[in-house]
Design a protein around this motif. Structure first.
Motif, PDB file in Angstrom:
ATOM      1  N   ALA A 194       4.087   5.616  -5.544  1.00  0.00           N
ATOM      2  CA  ALA A 194       4.046   5.626  -7.009  1.00  0.00           C
ATOM      3  C   ALA A 194       2.996   6.615  -7.519  1.00  0.00           C
ATOM      4  O   ALA A 194       3.248   7.360  -8.469  1.00  0.00           O
ATOM      5  CB  ALA A 194       3.773   4.223  -7.550  1.00  0.00           C
ATOM      6  N   ALA A 195       1.841   6.643  -6.872  1.00  0.00           N
ATOM      7  CA  ALA A 195       0.780   7.576  -7.274  1.00  0.00           C
ATOM      8  C   ALA A 195       1.216   9.021  -7.055  1.00  0.00           C
ATOM      9  O   ALA A 195       0.969   9.896  -7.897  1.00  0.00           O
ATOM     10  CB  ALA A 195      -0.499   7.279  -6.495  1.00  0.00           C
ATOM     11  N   SER A 196       1.875   9.285  -5.944  1.00  0.00           N
ATOM     12  CA  SER A 196       2.359  10.626  -5.649  1.00  0.00           C
ATOM     13  C   SER A 196       3.409  11.069  -6.671  1.00  0.00           C
ATOM     14  O   SER A 196       3.384  12.202  -7.166  1.00  0.00           O
ATOM     15  CB  SER A 196       2.943  10.658  -4.235  1.00  0.00           C
ATOM     16  OG  SER A 196       3.494  11.913  -3.949  1.00  0.00           O
ATOM     17  N   LEU A 197       4.328  10.170  -6.993  1.00  0.00           N
ATOM     18  CA  LEU A 197       5.367  10.482  -7.974  1.00  0.00           C
ATOM     19  C   LEU A 197       4.772  10.660  -9.372  1.00  0.00           C
ATOM     20  O   LEU A 197       5.224  11.513 -10.138  1.00  0.00           O
ATOM     21  CB  LEU A 197       6.445   9.398  -7.977  1.00  0.00           C
ATOM     22  CG  LEU A 197       7.318   9.336  -6.724  1.00  0.00           C
ATOM     23  CD1 LEU A 197       8.186   8.085  -6.729  1.00  0.00           C
ATOM     24  CD2 LEU A 197       8.170  10.586  -6.592  1.00  0.00           C
ATOM     25  N   LYS A 198       3.743   9.890  -9.688  1.00  0.00           N
ATOM     26  CA  LYS A 198       3.076  10.030 -10.987  1.00  0.00           C
ATOM     27  C   LYS A 198       2.457  11.419 -11.093  1.00  0.00           C
ATOM     28  O   LYS A 198       2.555  12.071 -12.136  1.00  0.00           O
ATOM     29  CB  LYS A 198       1.998   8.961 -11.166  1.00  0.00           C
ATOM     30  CG  LYS A 198       1.293   9.054 -12.500  1.00  0.00           C
ATOM     31  CD  LYS A 198       0.226   7.995 -12.664  1.00  0.00           C
ATOM     32  CE  LYS A 198      -0.448   8.162 -14.011  1.00  0.00           C
ATOM     33  NZ  LYS A 198      -1.498   7.173 -14.224  1.00  0.00           N
ATOM     34  N   GLY A 199       1.874  11.889 -10.001  1.00  0.00           N
ATOM     35  CA  GLY A 199       1.306  13.240  -9.989  1.00  0.00           C
ATOM     36  C   GLY A 199       2.374  14.303 -10.166  1.00  0.00           C
ATOM     37  O   GLY A 199       2.166  15.311 -10.844  1.00  0.00           O
ATOM     38  N   GLU A 206       7.666   3.423 -12.040  1.00  0.00           N
ATOM     39  CA  GLU A 206       7.961   2.089 -11.534  1.00  0.00           C
ATOM     40  C   GLU A 206       8.879   2.274 -10.329  1.00  0.00           C
ATOM     41  O   GLU A 206       9.959   2.842 -10.438  1.00  0.00           O
ATOM     42  CB  GLU A 206       8.669   1.278 -12.617  1.00  0.00           C
ATOM     43  CG  GLU A 206       8.982  -0.140 -12.212  1.00  0.00           C
ATOM     44  CD  GLU A 206       9.629  -0.888 -13.363  1.00  0.00           C
ATOM     45  OE1 GLU A 206      10.838  -1.190 -13.250  1.00  0.00           O
ATOM     46  OE2 GLU A 206       8.938  -1.169 -14.359  1.00  0.00           O
ATOM     47  N   VAL A 207       8.422   1.833  -9.168  1.00  0.00           N
ATOM     48  CA  VAL A 207       9.169   2.026  -7.932  1.00  0.00           C
ATOM     49  C   VAL A 207      10.003   0.782  -7.632  1.00  0.00           C
ATOM     50  O   VAL A 207       9.473  -0.330  -7.561  1.00  0.00           O
ATOM     51  CB  VAL A 207       8.228   2.327  -6.746  1.00  0.00           C
ATOM     52  CG1 VAL A 207       8.992   2.441  -5.452  1.00  0.00           C
ATOM     53  CG2 VAL A 207       7.438   3.597  -7.012  1.00  0.00           C
ATOM     54  N   LYS A 259       0.831  -1.205   0.000  1.00  0.00           N
ATOM     55  CA  LYS A 259       0.000   0.000   0.000  1.00  0.00           C
ATOM     56  C   LYS A 259       0.870   1.262   0.000  1.00  0.00           C
ATOM     57  O   LYS A 259       0.580   2.226  -0.720  1.00  0.00           O
ATOM     58  CB  LYS A 259      -0.921  -0.013   1.225  1.00  0.00           C
ATOM     59  CG  LYS A 259      -1.963   1.063   1.230  1.00  0.00           C
ATOM     60  CD  LYS A 259      -2.908   0.901   2.409  1.00  0.00           C
ATOM     61  CE  LYS A 259      -3.986   1.961   2.366  1.00  0.00           C
ATOM     62  NZ  LYS A 259      -4.945   1.817   3.470  1.00  0.00           N
ATOM     63  N   GLN A 260       1.941   1.272   0.792  1.00  0.00           N
ATOM     64  CA  GLN A 260       2.845   2.425   0.824  1.00  0.00           C
ATOM     65  C   GLN A 260       3.543   2.615  -0.522  1.00  0.00           C
ATOM     66  O   GLN A 260       3.696   3.741  -0.994  1.00  0.00           O
ATOM     67  CB  GLN A 260       3.895   2.249   1.931  1.00  0.00           C
ATOM     68  CG  GLN A 260       3.350   2.356   3.329  1.00  0.00           C
ATOM     69  CD  GLN A 260       4.377   1.948   4.375  1.00  0.00           C
ATOM     70  OE1 GLN A 260       5.165   1.024   4.168  1.00  0.00           O
ATOM     71  NE2 GLN A 260       4.348   2.637   5.514  1.00  0.00           N
ATOM     72  N   THR A 261       3.958   1.513  -1.125  1.00  0.00           N
ATOM     73  CA  THR A 261       4.627   1.578  -2.426  1.00  0.00           C
ATOM     74  C   THR A 261       3.678   2.139  -3.480  1.00  0.00           C
ATOM     75  O   THR A 261       4.065   2.982  -4.292  1.00  0.00           O
ATOM     76  CB  THR A 261       5.141   0.187  -2.843  1.00  0.00           C
ATOM     77  OG1 THR A 261       6.003  -0.314  -1.820  1.00  0.00           O
ATOM     78  CG2 THR A 261       5.898   0.245  -4.152  1.00  0.00           C
ATOM     79  N   GLU A 262       2.431   1.683  -3.467  1.00  0.00           N
ATOM     80  CA  GLU A 262       1.442   2.173  -4.431  1.00  0.00           C
ATOM     81  C   GLU A 262       1.155   3.654  -4.208  1.00  0.00           C
ATOM     82  O   GLU A 262       1.020   4.418  -5.169  1.00  0.00           O
ATOM     83  CB  GLU A 262       0.147   1.354  -4.325  1.00  0.00           C
ATOM     84  CG  GLU A 262       0.301  -0.058  -4.855  1.00  0.00           C
ATOM     85  CD  GLU A 262      -0.891  -0.950  -4.534  1.00  0.00           C
ATOM     86  OE1 GLU A 262      -1.813  -0.514  -3.793  1.00  0.00           O
ATOM     87  OE2 GLU A 262      -0.907  -2.101  -5.024  1.00  0.00           O
TER      88      GLU A 262
END
Length: 179
Positions: A127-132, A139-140, A121-124
């Motif tokens: 990844a969502a934060s970095l995508k924003g 890809e983390v 969940k933390q990794t996802e």
């Protein structure tokens, strides 16, 4: 110099694998190999050691590759690297190859170092934060480094964000010495 050699090997392997349609298989092989190196510091040390003959390293790498049923291109690259005294660089070759493959897919790779393993969940969420922030798929890849004590270090391309407790403590130590 080592980073340049790893980059040359990874680029050559990626181009060969892509032209032969084996890019994904080789990427999986190299990912499995990195896991082997991470789980066995003895193996990583032996491959990097100048005390072991190149042909011994070739034999070990060939046995590992055959047992894991690696692609022929991966096996051949291991042999060439070992014969040229670059067996210790194969972990870096795997990292560079992964970045090349991700870039080819249009995905940006984020290398994240943490003090403790991240949950799925933390990794996802990361990844969502970095995508924003970057506006692209991310890809983390994580690496656990307990010496950070807390926080994390994120490297995306040439940009690095360091919020580790170790860095903050080092900064405070420097500031206190100057006072």
């Amino acid at each position: 110099m080592t980073a340049h050699a790893a980059g040359r090997y990874a680029t050559a392997l990626f181009e060969l694998a892509k032209s032969s349609g084996a890019a994904d298989a080789v990427e999986a092989d190299l990912s499995a190999f990195r896991a082997m190196l991470d789980s066995s510091p003895e193996l990583a040390g032996a491959l990097a050691s100048p005390l072991h003959a190149a042909e011994d390293k070739v034999s070990v790498l060939k046995a590992l590759a055959e047992k894991a049923k690696f692609n022929e291109l991966t096996l051949n690259t291991f042999g060439v690297a070992a014969r040229n005294g670059r067996a210790g660089d194969l972990g870096k070759v795997a990292s560079v190859y992964a970045a090349l493959a991700a870039a080819d897919r249009g995905v940006v790779t984020a290398d994240v170092q943490t003090a403790a393993p991240l949950t799925k969940k933390q990794t996802e969420a990361l990844a969502a934060s970095l995508k924003g922030a970057f506006g692209r798929e991310i890809e983390v890849r994580t690496d656990v480094r307990p010496e950070l004590m807390g926080g994390l270090i994120v490297k995306v391309g040439s940009r690095m964000f360091d919020s580790s407790l170790r860095t903050k403590l080092d900064g405070m130590k420097t500031a206190m010495k100057e006072a």
